[in-house]
Design a protein around this motif. Structure first.
Motif, PDB file in Angstrom:
ATOM      1  N   LYS A  65       2.252 -32.206-101.479  1.00 25.02           N
ATOM      2  CA  LYS A  65       3.127 -32.830-102.466  1.00 25.02           C
ATOM      3  C   LYS A  65       2.255 -33.686-103.379  1.00 25.02           C
ATOM      4  CE  LYS A  65       7.099 -35.931-102.831  1.00 25.02           C
ATOM      5  NZ  LYS A  65       7.959 -36.843-102.058  1.00 25.02           N
ATOM      6  N   PRO A  66       1.873 -33.139-104.549  1.00 24.97           N
ATOM      7  CA  PRO A  66       0.988 -33.900-105.425  1.00 24.97           C
ATOM      8  C   PRO A  66       1.717 -35.090-106.053  1.00 24.97           C
ATOM      9  CG  PRO A  66       1.695 -31.896-106.522  1.00 24.97           C
ATOM     10  CD  PRO A  66       2.237 -31.839-105.117  1.00 24.97           C
ATOM     11  N   ILE A  67       0.956 -36.098-106.397  1.00 25.05           N
ATOM     12  CA  ILE A  67       1.511 -37.281-107.051  1.00 25.05           C
ATOM     13  C   ILE A  67       1.720 -36.973-108.528  1.00 25.05           C
ATOM     14  CG2 ILE A  67       1.021 -39.668-107.725  1.00 25.05           C
ATOM     15  CD1 ILE A  67      -0.508 -39.942-105.071  1.00 25.05           C
ATOM     16  N   LYS A  68       2.893 -37.346-109.035  1.00 25.68           N
ATOM     17  CA  LYS A  68       3.215 -37.133-110.445  1.00 25.68           C
ATOM     18  C   LYS A  68       2.145 -37.802-111.297  1.00 25.68           C
ATOM     19  CE  LYS A  68       6.772 -37.878-113.891  1.00 25.68           C
ATOM     20  NZ  LYS A  68       8.047 -38.482-114.207  1.00 25.68           N
ATOM     21  N   GLY A  69       1.652 -37.059-112.281  1.00 28.09           N
ATOM     22  CA  GLY A  69       0.616 -37.563-113.172  1.00 28.09           C
ATOM     23  C   GLY A  69      -0.797 -37.221-112.743  1.00 28.09           C
ATOM     24  N   SER A  70      -0.962 -36.692-111.532  1.00 29.49           N
ATOM     25  CA  SER A  70      -2.308 -36.356-111.065  1.00 29.49           C
ATOM     26  C   SER A  70      -2.775 -35.033-111.661  1.00 29.49           C
ATOM     27  CB  SER A  70      -2.356 -36.298-109.536  1.00 29.49           C
ATOM     28  OG  SER A  70      -1.535 -35.268-109.038  1.00 29.49           O
ATOM     29  N   LEU A  71      -4.078 -34.920-111.838  1.00 28.59           N
ATOM     30  CA  LEU A  71      -4.664 -33.674-112.326  1.00 28.59           C
ATOM     31  C   LEU A  71      -4.645 -32.647-111.208  1.00 28.59           C
ATOM     32  CD1 LEU A  71      -7.751 -35.003-114.305  1.00 28.59           C
ATOM     33  CD2 LEU A  71      -5.602 -34.123-115.238  1.00 28.59           C
ATOM     34  N   CYS A  72      -4.499 -31.380-111.598  1.00 24.59           N
ATOM     35  CA  CYS A  72      -4.456 -30.332-110.584  1.00 24.59           C
ATOM     36  C   CYS A  72      -5.014 -29.040-111.146  1.00 24.59           C
ATOM     37  CB  CYS A  72      -3.033 -30.130-110.070  1.00 24.59           C
ATOM     38  SG  CYS A  72      -1.889 -29.533-111.315  1.00 24.59           S
ATOM     39  N   LEU A  73      -5.319 -28.137-110.251  1.00 25.71           N
ATOM     40  CA  LEU A  73      -5.775 -26.800-110.605  1.00 25.71           C
ATOM     41  C   LEU A  73      -4.707 -25.821-110.143  1.00 25.71           C
ATOM     42  CD1 LEU A  73      -8.074 -25.060-111.748  1.00 25.71           C
ATOM     43  CD2 LEU A  73      -9.041 -24.978-109.443  1.00 25.71           C
ATOM     44  N   VAL A  74      -4.212 -25.019-111.090  1.00 22.81           N
ATOM     45  CA  VAL A  74      -3.149 -24.057-110.820  1.00 22.81           C
ATOM     46  C   VAL A  74      -3.727 -22.658-110.912  1.00 22.81           C
ATOM     47  CG1 VAL A  74      -0.949 -23.157-111.659  1.00 22.81           C
ATOM     48  CG2 VAL A  74      -1.380 -25.605-111.714  1.00 22.81           C
ATOM     49  N   GLY A  75      -3.364 -21.815-109.961  1.00 22.02           N
ATOM     50  CA  GLY A  75      -3.749 -20.410-109.993  1.00 22.02           C
ATOM     51  C   GLY A  75      -2.556 -19.564-110.398  1.00 22.02           C
ATOM     52  N   ILE A  76      -2.834 -18.518-111.163  1.00 18.97           N
ATOM     53  CA  ILE A  76      -1.769 -17.613-111.607  1.00 18.97           C
ATOM     54  C   ILE A  76      -2.211 -16.189-111.314  1.00 18.97           C
ATOM     55  CG2 ILE A  76      -0.417 -16.783-113.560  1.00 18.97           C
ATOM     56  CD1 ILE A  76      -0.876 -19.513-114.862  1.00 18.97           C
ATOM     57  N   LEU A  77      -1.360 -15.471-110.575  1.00  8.08           N
ATOM     58  CA  LEU A  77      -1.610 -14.058-110.292  1.00  8.08           C
ATOM     59  C   LEU A  77      -0.890 -13.228-111.340  1.00  8.08           C
ATOM     60  CD1 LEU A  77      -1.137 -13.947-106.432  1.00  8.08           C
ATOM     61  CD2 LEU A  77      -3.266 -13.702-107.689  1.00  8.08           C
ATOM     62  N   GLY A  78      -1.568 -12.254-111.882  1.00  8.25           N
ATOM     63  CA  GLY A  78      -0.923 -11.398-112.870  1.00  8.25           C
ATOM     64  C   GLY A  78      -0.704 -12.134-114.172  1.00  8.25           C
ATOM     65  N   GLN A  79       0.298 -11.713-114.911  1.00  6.84           N
ATOM     66  CA  GLN A  79       0.540 -12.276-116.229  1.00  6.84           C
ATOM     67  C   GLN A  79       1.710 -13.249-116.272  1.00  6.84           C
ATOM     68  OE1 GLN A  79      -1.621 -11.615-118.695  1.00  6.84           O
ATOM     69  NE2 GLN A  79      -2.737 -10.424-117.166  1.00  6.84           N
ATOM     70  N   GLY A  80       2.517 -13.318-115.198  1.00  5.77           N
ATOM     71  CA  GLY A  80       3.720 -14.138-115.229  1.00  5.77           C
ATOM     72  C   GLY A  80       3.511 -15.512-114.647  1.00  5.77           C
ATOM     73  N   GLN A  81       4.211 -16.492-115.201  1.00  7.08           N
ATOM     74  CA  GLN A  81       4.134 -17.845-114.678  1.00  7.08           C
ATOM     75  C   GLN A  81       4.869 -17.960-113.348  1.00  7.08           C
ATOM     76  OE1 GLN A  81       5.383 -20.838-117.375  1.00  7.08           O
ATOM     77  NE2 GLN A  81       3.789 -20.422-118.859  1.00  7.08           N
ATOM     78  N   SER A  82       5.682 -16.986-113.011  1.00  4.83           N
ATOM     79  CA  SER A  82       6.418 -17.050-111.750  1.00  4.83           C
ATOM     80  C   SER A  82       5.497 -16.889-110.556  1.00  4.83           C
ATOM     81  CB  SER A  82       7.507 -15.973-111.722  1.00  4.83           C
ATOM     82  OG  SER A  82       6.919 -14.696-111.770  1.00  4.83           O
ATOM     83  N   ASP A  83       4.262 -16.494-110.811  1.00  8.18           N
ATOM     84  CA  ASP A  83       3.299 -16.310-109.739  1.00  8.18           C
ATOM     85  C   ASP A  83       2.290 -17.453-109.675  1.00  8.18           C
ATOM     86  OD1 ASP A  83       4.476 -13.844-109.116  1.00  8.18           O
ATOM     87  OD2 ASP A  83       3.227 -12.797-110.568  1.00  8.18           O
ATOM     88  N   ALA A  84       2.665 -18.623-110.178  1.00  3.90           N
ATOM     89  CA  ALA A  84       1.749 -19.766-110.198  1.00  3.90           C
ATOM     90  C   ALA A  84       1.790 -20.503-108.860  1.00  3.90           C
ATOM     91  CB  ALA A  84       2.121 -20.710-111.333  1.00  3.90           C
ATOM     92  N   PHE A  85       0.621 -20.997-108.429  1.00  2.00           N
ATOM     93  CA  PHE A  85       0.528 -21.744-107.180  1.00  2.00           C
ATOM     94  C   PHE A  85      -0.519 -22.845-107.312  1.00  2.00           C
ATOM     95  CE2 PHE A  85      -2.337 -18.191-107.032  1.00  2.00           C
ATOM     96  CZ  PHE A  85      -3.498 -18.688-106.477  1.00  2.00           C
ATOM     97  N   LEU A  86      -0.323 -23.912-106.565  1.00  2.00           N
ATOM     98  CA  LEU A  86      -1.225 -25.056-106.587  1.00  2.00           C
ATOM     99  C   LEU A  86      -2.471 -24.724-105.769  1.00  2.00           C
ATOM    100  CD1 LEU A  86      -1.509 -28.098-107.400  1.00  2.00           C
ATOM    101  CD2 LEU A  86      -0.584 -28.621-105.145  1.00  2.00           C
ATOM    102  N   ILE A  87      -3.627 -24.834-106.397  1.00  2.00           N
ATOM    103  CA  ILE A  87      -4.888 -24.618-105.689  1.00  2.00           C
ATOM    104  C   ILE A  87      -5.421 -25.945-105.157  1.00  2.00           C
ATOM    105  CG2 ILE A  87      -7.310 -23.921-105.925  1.00  2.00           C
ATOM    106  CD1 ILE A  87      -6.384 -21.873-108.024  1.00  2.00           C
ATOM    107  N   GLU A  88      -5.421 -26.949-106.010  1.00  2.00           N
ATOM    108  CA  GLU A  88      -5.952 -28.259-105.632  1.00  2.00           C
ATOM    109  C   GLU A  88      -5.265 -29.336-106.447  1.00  2.00           C
ATOM    110  OE1 GLU A  88      -7.180 -30.628-103.535  1.00  2.00           O
ATOM    111  OE2 GLU A  88      -8.645 -29.080-103.077  1.00  2.00           O
ATOM    112  N   ALA A  89      -5.204 -30.532-105.895  1.00  2.13           N
ATOM    113  CA  ALA A  89      -4.615 -31.670-106.592  1.00  2.13           C
ATOM    114  C   ALA A  89      -5.526 -32.876-106.428  1.00  2.13           C
ATOM    115  CB  ALA A  89      -3.228 -31.988-106.046  1.00  2.13           C
ATOM    116  N   GLU A  90      -5.584 -33.664-107.460  1.00  2.01           N
ATOM    117  CA  GLU A  90      -6.407 -34.875-107.458  1.00  2.01           C
ATOM    118  C   GLU A  90      -5.911 -35.880-106.412  1.00  2.01           C
ATOM    119  OE1 GLU A  90      -7.830 -37.738-111.040  1.00  2.01           O
ATOM    120  OE2 GLU A  90      -5.696 -37.284-110.980  1.00  2.01           O
ATOM    121  N   ALA A  91      -4.601 -35.989-106.285  1.00  2.92           N
ATOM    122  CA  ALA A  91      -4.008 -36.922-105.324  1.00  2.92           C
ATOM    123  C   ALA A  91      -2.672 -36.356-104.851  1.00  2.92           C
ATOM    124  CB  ALA A  91      -3.802 -38.285-105.978  1.00  2.92           C
ATOM    125  N   PHE A  92      -2.335 -36.647-103.602  1.00 12.76           N
ATOM    126  CA  PHE A  92      -1.056 -36.178-103.082  1.00 12.76           C
ATOM    127  C   PHE A  92      -0.431 -37.226-102.177  1.00 12.76           C
ATOM    128  CE2 PHE A  92      -4.336 -34.502-100.294  1.00 12.76           C
ATOM    129  CZ  PHE A  92      -3.871 -34.780 -99.025  1.00 12.76           C
TER     130      PHE A  92
END
Length: 175
Positions: A65-92
């Protein structure tokens, strides 16, 4: 085999092949909102201000559960945003690991370790209460011949176990 079944089978095979070729795209973003119940968040891209909705916070055995406002890295499979997932978060605020009936939760204020409905904190607290009760009972023993139990020492042990150790344990384990 019906007419058209071959086309459907070919389409499925082609679809699987295309998905296996899909590369994971990554985007830096900032967490805008978190829906912990749904295990998703909304992220806004750092470079382009484009929003990514329903970003998955985990994939089954580990959620953060990342903290609102924290920087994060998001991964996306394919071309759709529906396949987005959190890879890493600065703070949680919280992270949860699952394995069968076991769950380990890490929060900013402590840990929760469970196996099914049993919490390690509750088991240890019950053990400490039982040890305190044992000290009470032993201190009631009256010896007619020989040396009686050291009631003062037993009271000190009970106090250390039921207050000192329990207090320390409850700071680490929160549920």
């Amino acid at each position: 085999m019906e007419k058209g079944d071959n086309i459907q089978a070919f389409t499925q095979l082609l679809s699987c092949k295309i998905r296996s070729q899909a590369k994971v795209q990554t985007h830096w973003g900032k967490v805008e909102a978190v829906d912990w119940e749904q295990k998703t968040c909304t992220v806004v891209g750092v470079e382009d201000d484009l929003p990514f909705y329903d970003v998955l916070l985990g994939l089954g055995s580990f959620y953060r559960k990342p903290i609102k406002g924290s920087l994060c890295l998001v991964g996306i499979l394919g071309q759709g945003q529906s396949d987005a997932f959190l890879i890493e978060a600065e703070a949680f605020d919280q992270a949860v690991w699952y394995s069968g009936q076991s769950a380990l939760t890490l929060k900013t204020d402590g840990f929760i370790l469970k196996q099914g409905d049993e919490s390690l904190k509750q088991v240890l607290n019950d053990w400490q209460d039982a040890l305190g009760a044992l000290c009470d009972q032993v201190s009631k023993i009256i010896v007619s011949q020989g040396v009686s139990p050291d009631v003062i020492a037993l009271a000190q042990i009970k106090q250390n176990v039921t207050q000192g150790i329990k207090k320390r344990l409850n700071r680490i384990l929160i549920a």
